[in-house]
Design an enzyme around this catalytic site. Structure first.
Site: not given
Length: 277
Positions: A116, A158, A2-3
């Protein structure tokens, strides 16, 4: 897993059923989650009243009041990789992997399901946002604190590819693999491009794309993934509209070129080499 849109959909789905309700009973069937369910939770929460639900990144915040020792504490709930919170009713028998129930006055049950067991529930006193799990997080992607200027400033020098840079929770929270792929497609940015070599103008487009993708996903109810179900028991629907994620080898919806699958930061990434430069 789930995001952010899935967690926000869950918050919105369960809020009308639990806010203002008193906890009458807590049932723990399995303590062995990612971190064990705190000892004594069953007794400590009885009599507490649930306030307005919040969310920080992918954490659900459930404030409690009215009963000691739960008074002025907050339940911190994380769904892990396969967890979901549903609203059940008295008499609804638990299924396999239904690990925790909050039985509320009025007959509703907030039920946690997690095959899980990578999620967890904890309870915190004081300012929950000072907890180490939350204190170092970047801004919410739909808040005014997130914009292209922030992405541009944090990316200078970066060399990391822009996709894992965007997925860094210190940069912005809640932009996981699915939504990073979709936002980069909308912004026309190659996910392999070095974060420090992207212009301010392109980062402004990317920030707008992130907001667009996440807002659309929340409206649609999150992505339809195998394990995700919203707080009302309904699956998400946004996966039907995904442009690149999970579509490797298929034609680009924009130009027709075959979508490519690569690995970035040990995560699968699908993109259009023609549309994304």
């Amino acid at each position: 897993m789930p995001e952010l849109p899935e967690v926000e959909t869950t918050r919105r789905g369960i809020a009308p059923h639990v806010e203002g309700r008193e906890i009458r009973e807590v049932i723990v069937r399995e303590r062995r989650l990612r971190t064990p369910v705190p000892e004594g939770l069953e007794n400590a929460l009885v009599g507490a009243r649930i306030g307005a639900l919040g969310r920080r990144a992918k954490y659900l915040l459930i404030p409690l009041s009215g009963a000691e020792p739960a008074a002025e504490r907050t339940l911190l709930w994380h769904l892990g990789m396969s967890g979901s919170l549903r609203v059940a009713r008295l008499g609804d028998l638990p299924r396999k992997h239904d690990h925790v129930d909050l039985v509320l006055d009025g007959g509703a049950i907030l039920r946690y399901h997690d095959p899980r067991r990578f999620g967890f529930v904890d309870w915190l006193a004081g300012n929950v946002l000072s907890d180490p799990r939350l204190a170092r997080l970047g801004p919410e992607p739909l808040s005014p604190d997130f914009d292209g200027e922030r992405l541009y400033a944090m990316s200078r020098g970066r060399r990391i590819a822009v996709k894992p840079f965007l997925m860094d929770n210190a940069v912005v929270v809640g932009v996981g693999n699915i939504y990073a792929s979709e936002a980069l497609f909308l912004a026309g940015i190659d996910p392999r491009r070095a974060a420090g070599r992207i212009s301010l103008e392109r980062y402004q487009r990317l920030a707008a794309a992130v907001r667009e993708v996440l807002a659309a996903a929340i409206t649609q109810g999150g992505t339809t993934l195998r394990d995700f179900v919203s707080g009302t028991g309904e699956p998400g629907y946004f996966a039907q509209r995904l442009n690149v994620y999970g579509r490797d080898g298929q034609p680009c919806r924009r130009c027709g070129a075959e979508l490519r699958l690569i690995t970035l930061g040990q995560r699968a990434s699908v993109f259009c080499a023609s549309c994304q430069t």
